[in-house]
Each structure stands twice: as C-alpha cells, then as structure tokens.
Design an enzyme around this catalytic site. Structure first.
Site, PDB file in Angstrom:
ATOM      1  N   GLY A  72       0.800  -1.221   0.000  1.00  0.00           N
ATOM      2  CA  GLY A  72       0.000   0.000   0.000  1.00  0.00           C
ATOM      3  C   GLY A  72       0.832   1.270   0.000  1.00  0.00           C
ATOM      4  O   GLY A  72       0.515   2.241  -0.696  1.00  0.00           O
ATOM      5  N   CYS A 326       2.155   5.728  23.644  1.00  0.00           N
ATOM      6  CA  CYS A 326       3.122   4.790  24.195  1.00  0.00           C
ATOM      7  C   CYS A 326       3.202   3.494  23.389  1.00  0.00           C
ATOM      8  O   CYS A 326       4.165   2.770  23.483  1.00  0.00           O
ATOM      9  CB  CYS A 326       2.793   4.475  25.647  1.00  0.00           C
ATOM     10  SG  CYS A 326       3.579   5.636  26.767  1.00  0.00           S
TER      11      CYS A 326
END
Lengths: 400, 309
Positions: A72, A326
C-alpha cells in the site's frame, strides 16, 4: 488460554487457500513471468489470472488497470508522485488530516523538500470529512486529491465517489488509499471517477509484500521504480509471482465473503461494541457509527492509557491495537483522534478492535468477559478516576 | 510490543502499593493527562526520624509508568527524606532491570514526583509547571529545570535522549531550539565540572562523534586540557595558541583565520584569503572547533563572522 485476534486492520492471517495456491510458485513453477520460455509463460499466465481476480474484486473495467506493487505505501507514493509529474504546472495536493502516514509523511516531505502546497482537510467529531472545505481547497493548482476510502483507526468511510467527481471538476486527479476498504465493502470502480486506488494484500488475507495500484485507463503514470518493462513499464522489478497468485486467490475469497463481512462480521462487531458500552461506563465509540467498515470498532475508555490496557488484554489472550502514544513509539496520541478533537482523557485510552471473517461469537464472549475487570483495575490506579465521574462519558460530540 | 524486563512486567501486572494513602504526610503530583503520563505519589513520614514509613501511588500511563511508580514506592519506604532525595530516575530503572530507552521518561516522572512529595511535606511550594526556569515544551509542560536535571542525572548528550527521558520536543517541535540550548549549556557545565568527556558533549551544529572513534588518539599527543575554570583571558590565550598552530596549514592553502571575540563557549573568528567562499570552509571551521574543544576541555562553537565585525 483462548487466543482472540482482533487486530485485522494491522494485518490478517494469510488464508490457507492463498498459501496453497502460492506454494508451487516457489518450487516447480519457479520461472520468471517475463521469460519467453515455457517455465516463464506458465507463471505469466498465473500472474494474469491474479490480475483478473483482483480486477473482479475492484470492479475495474480492464485487467491492465491493475499495477502490482510491493504494498500500500508504495502504491500511495507512486500515485501522488506520478500526479505531480504528469499534471503540468499544477503543484498542490489536497488530502485529509486523518490519512495513513504513507500519505501524510510523503506530503510533509513534499512540502519541505519541494515547496509543494498541501491542503489538509479536517474532520468532525465523528471523523467525517469536511466536504465543503475539501471543495474550497480544490483549484486549478491542484494536481491530485488523495483521500482514503475508509479510515484505518475508526473505520469511518469517506464519500470517495463524490469526492472524485469534485476533483475532476477542478481538473485534478483523484486517488484513494483503499487499503482498509478493499474486500470489506463492495466496489465497482468502472462506475466511478476514481483515477487511482491503492491496496495492500496483507489486509485481506494475502501475504505481506504484495499490493497493487489501480490506474484508470488513460491516466498517465510515471513509475516510482524504474528499470525493466514489467507491468507495462509502470513498475519495474521482477513480478512477485507467488504474492500475486496469493493476492488473486485472496481477492476471489474476499468477493465470496463480502456479504458475510457485512452481515455476520458486522453483527459480531456491533455486539462487542454494545456489550462493552453496557458493561463499562465512561466509554464511547469513536468514529462515524452509521457509516463505517463492518469490521472496525474503536472504543475509547476514559481516564486510562492504551498501552496498559493492551498489556493486560495480551495477558488475557486478546490482541488488539491502540492509538496511544506509548504503543506507537511516538509521544503524541493518535493523529486521527486528535483531528476528531477527542479529548486527551479518552484519546490515550482508545482501543481498536478489528475483526475478520475468521472471528467467532466465542471471541466476542471472551472479550466481553475480561474487559470490564481490565478497565476497572487500571481505573483504580488512575489519579483521574475517583469513582465520582463514573457513568456517562464527558465527550458528547454533536452528530448533526 | 515493547521489550519489558521480567521485573517491569511483574511490577505492572502485580503492582505493589497502588492506591491512595488517606493520611499521607506529603503528596506529589506530576504530569498531566494531555501528556499521557501522570503520577500522584503519596508518602507518610515519621516526623521524628523523617523516615518514609509508607508510600502509595496512582498512575495514569503505560505499563512502564505503572511499574516505575510501584518500584519507586518500594525503593523509598524505610528511607529518610534525605536518603530518598538522593535516588535518581536511573535507580528506578535499575531496580526494574532496565527500561526501553523510549520509556525512560517514566522513571523521570517518578523522580520528579518524589521531589514534589517531599517538598509538599516540608511545606515548600512546588509547581510542576515551569517551576524552575522557562517553560520550554508547552505540549508536555517541561521546564528548563527538568531538562537540566534529566541531562545531568543521566548523562544525556543528544536531543533524541532528551526526548526519551522527558518527552520534550516530542510533539509540535517548536521548542527544539530552546531545548538544544539547555542541553548544550548543561553539557558544557558538566564538561567544566569534569563529569563529561568533551568529545561527547552536545554542541549545536557540530557533527556527532562516531561511537568507537572518539577514543582514538591523534598521532601527536595534544597538550593536556586546560583547567575547566579558565578565565576569559586564559581562554583567549589558549584559542590564540591553537589558531597559531593551525595557521601554517591554513596559509599553505592561501587562507587564514583570526580571532574576533569570545563569548562564553562561542568563539567568533574571521576567515580570510582563500578560506572565504571556500566550499570546504565549513569543514575547516569544524576542524578548528574540534581542536579548540580538545584544548579548552569544553565544548565550543566556532562562528565565522563577516569582515568588519
């Protein structure tokens, strides 16, 4: 322990039928698809078959409108860079603020290195594109408008057929990153004004490392990768015959299962979502609940952080994704949720559950069983959770 | 998924001392929900001995933030306040068997919360936001003092490390220059105090030292670094000496270099002759900079100024 995989927007398991179809192309059918001899021509025939299978899934008019790529990202890069080369003096791009980094990072680089003007169109609280802003951004300077078909994090579907027509009215090309949409919702490209479309094999049960760019006949293309004359000179490099064969089979299977995707899979997704919202207060669904991919649920749990949720889910055998900073290694939470103005109290704790046809009702039952205690455990440790704020979410976007 | 040590996982999955401490003697709150990390540390202190008898935490954050908070409480219980204040974020990371570099800011948060809690117990005013120096990173509320402490306590010498330990510069990036200046200044002070190898110190615009090469000795051993507490006049003398040593080579190439001024660690020079407009002038300046840093025993920045200035 039961293992539940709900991260299919990240990648899917390669369908066993696709694996079986590709294996001979590593062994007895090892020829180069571009060779003139029998070894090659058999492989060339298989590549053509894969091209036609993909053509059928996309509803493309001609098989040669399919250009096989490495995935992609390569397709997105090829489409946008090609448009800047072929559109004469036009040197502006219109895109959205919630695109995949395959588009956004390229646009940022083009702004910095080439001085290309990029218009980033915003979204509302549901993640829906500001079509009026899109219309205004289009001009005789626009080389290409590139808007994703469906968002990878929320599943929100964009009206790409209409957006393509608006782009054409401005004389610009229209490209869509359809990596998440292909195989999940029906497509009939020959009935649309879409000029180019990117897809990736591993999002629809084909292997990683194979993708395609649909290029409408008549649209000029300048290759990103130059060399040999493979793919009619539009993408150099020896064809990844095993990958193409597998992608072809995966495309055919996706077509066969598209109704299942939009009925059974959608029902599982909805049951999970409703079950979570019923069992866990201060949570809400992020995205356009009325117009989404059938497999995607993005549920934001307030006052806790996504990575911590994922670690506990992983321990319970459940795989999903988080847009929390995170998790990604960056420091800011999901750019998609921030563009939707989802408050930080929830953006950090958003979890994406993405289904495939391989999921079952038992998977949903398991998630519904374990999630309440996971969320409760983390909220007990959160300095922002005092129990008083239990109940309705503070985030109430107007869905006018 | 991050590579967490067994101990990090243990302290995340089974955190010790999580929850509230109703009769806390001191409370430290750092971080913010917008930053994705926040910690409320509560301590109970025996007024006679000033010993921490109990500690609890509440954390909004990732696995390593929760583990770091829990570890912090384990470390400080039983210590006096003065002993506890000697704990650094590296002690927290070490206690956990290490943290991924990108997660070191979690341990820094624990260190900051401890300071805040002790200040609160002692009745001192503690403000998390730009309490010390300018607020540099508005996105994550990081002030100059916090960056200085993180740089000093952990020997940070690159902007990437500063981002990992404090999150500063991790969002909009508009604070990069300010943070660079603090890193450069703090590194210079550490060099002057003998805490940091000059070759490792961060100097804005300088080419990073390639690991493994910085220890290589030059064929001719240079004179010992000058005293770190040099006066400006002493610095100028050393600079003039270095330029004099380099002058023959520059003149052989048809150029020259004169000292114009010295301000702190900035050395203004005027390049003349063939050195003006030379395509390799930047390389020449870097060479001079490296030699000066070596002889002065501190990082310096050599800035060419136009003629007449």
């Amino acid at each position: 322990m039961k293992a539940v995989y709900l991260d299919n927007n990240a990648t899917t398991r390669v369908d066993p039928a696709a694996v079986a179809a590709m294996l001979p192309f590593f062994t007895e059918q090892f020829g180069n698809a571009s060779s003139m001899h029998a070894f090659g021509s058999e492989v060339g025939g298989a590549v053509l078959k894969g091209r036609r299978q993909l053509q059928a899934l996309l509803g493309a008019q001609f098989d040669h409108e399919i250009v096989f790529t490495g995935g992609g990202t390569e397709s997105d890069n090829t489409a946008i860079l090609s448009a800047l080369e072929t559109q004469g003096a036009r040197n502006e791009i219109v895109t959205s603020a919630v695109e995949h980094p395959a588009v956004l990072a390229l646009c940022a680089w083009l702004e910095k290195s080439r001085g290309i003007k990029v218009h980033y169109i915003g979204v509302d609280a549901r993640g829906r594109l500001d079509v009026e802003a899109y219309r205004k951004a289009l001009s005789p300077r626009t080389a290409i408008a590139s808007i994703m078909w469906a968002n990878n994090e929320t599943g929100t579907i964009f009206p790409v057929e209409m957006l393509a027509e608006l782009a054409h009215e401005a004389g610009a090309l229209f490209h869509t990153d359809a990596v998440q949409a292909v195989g999940k919702i029906p497509m009939n490209l020959k009935e649309t004004a879409i000029d180019m479309l990117s897809l990736s094999g591993h999002k629809l049960h084909a292997p990683k490392g194979i993708g395609a760019l649909y290029v409408r006949r008549g649209v000029r293309l300048r290759p990103l990768i130059r060399g040999g004359h493979q793919e009619r000179g539009r993408r150099a490099g020896t064809e990844n015959a095993p990958g193409i064969v597998a992608l072809g089979v995966a495309a055919e299977l996706a077509q066969q299962h598209i109704e299942d995707e939009n009925t059974r899979v959608r029902a599982m997704r909805d049951r999970l979502e409703q079950g979570l919202l019923q069992r866990i207060g201060n949570s809400f669904v992020a995205g356009d609940v009325d117009n989404r991919l059938p497999n995607t649920a993005n549920v934001a749990f307030e006052y806790i952080e996504g990575e911590a949720i994922l670690l506990l889910m992983n321990k319970a055998g459940i795989a999903a994704s988080s847009g929390s900073a995170c998790t990604s290694g960056s420091l800011e939470p999901s750019h998609v949720l921030r563009a939707m103005k989802v408050p930080y109290t929830a953006a950090h704790g958003a979890i994406r559950f993405s289904f495939s046809r391989e999921n079952t009702d038992e998977d949903v039952d398991h998630v519904l069983e374990v999630m309440p205690s996971i969320i409760a455990k983390l909220r007990e440790m959160s300095p922002f959770w005092d129990g008083k704020n239990a109940g309705q979410s503070g985030f109430a976007p107007t869905y006018a | 998924m991050w590579e967490y040590s067994d101990k990090v996982q243990e302290y995340f999955f089974n955190p010790k001392n999580a929850g509230t401490l109703d009769d806390a003697s001191g409370v430290g709150e750092v971080g913010a929900i917008a930053c994705g990390d926040a910690l409320k540390l509560m301590i109970k202190v025996d007024p006679e001995s000033e010993r921490i008898t109990d500690a609890r935490f509440q954390t909004f954050g990732c696995g390593s933030a929760i583990a770091s908070s829990s570890a912090l409480t384990e470390i400080i219980i039983g210590k006096t306040l003065d002993e506890a204040l000697k704990i650094t974020n590296q002690d927290i990371a070490d206690f956990l068997g290490g943290l991924p570099p990108e997660k070191m800011h979690c341990s820094v948060m624990g260190y900051e919360a401890l300071r805040a809690a002790v200040a609160n117990y002692r009745g001192e005013v503690w403000e998390d936001d730009h309490e010390e120096g300018a607020l540099l990173c508005k996105c994550f509320g990081i002030d100059e003092g916090m960056i200085e402490r993180a740089v000093r306590n952990n020997g940070l010498t690159s902007m990437e490390q500063v981002a990992h330990f404090t999150k500063a510069t991790g969002s909009c990036g508009t604070c990069v220059e300010g943070v660079e200046a603090v890193l450069e200044k703090t590194n210079a002070e550490m060099v002057a105090e003998g805490l940091l190898d000059p070759a490792q110190a961060f100097v804005m615009g300088a080419v990073p030292v390639v690991p493994g090469r910085q220890q290589r000795k030059s064929p001719v051993a240079p004179p010992a670094p000058a005293s770190s507490k040099m006066t400006t006049v002493q610095k100028i003398r050393v600079i003039e000496e270095v330029l004099e040593e380099l002058r023959p080579a520059l003149r052989n190439d048809g150029g020259d270099c004169e000292l114009v001024d010295v301000e702190d660690n900035r050395v203004m020079v005027r390049m003349t002759g063939a050195c003006v407009n030379c395509q390799l002038a930047a390389v020449t300046v870097q060479g001079i900079q490296a030699r000066l840093a070596e002889r002065l025993g501190m990082p310096v920045r050599v800035i060419p100024v136009p003629a007449g200035k």
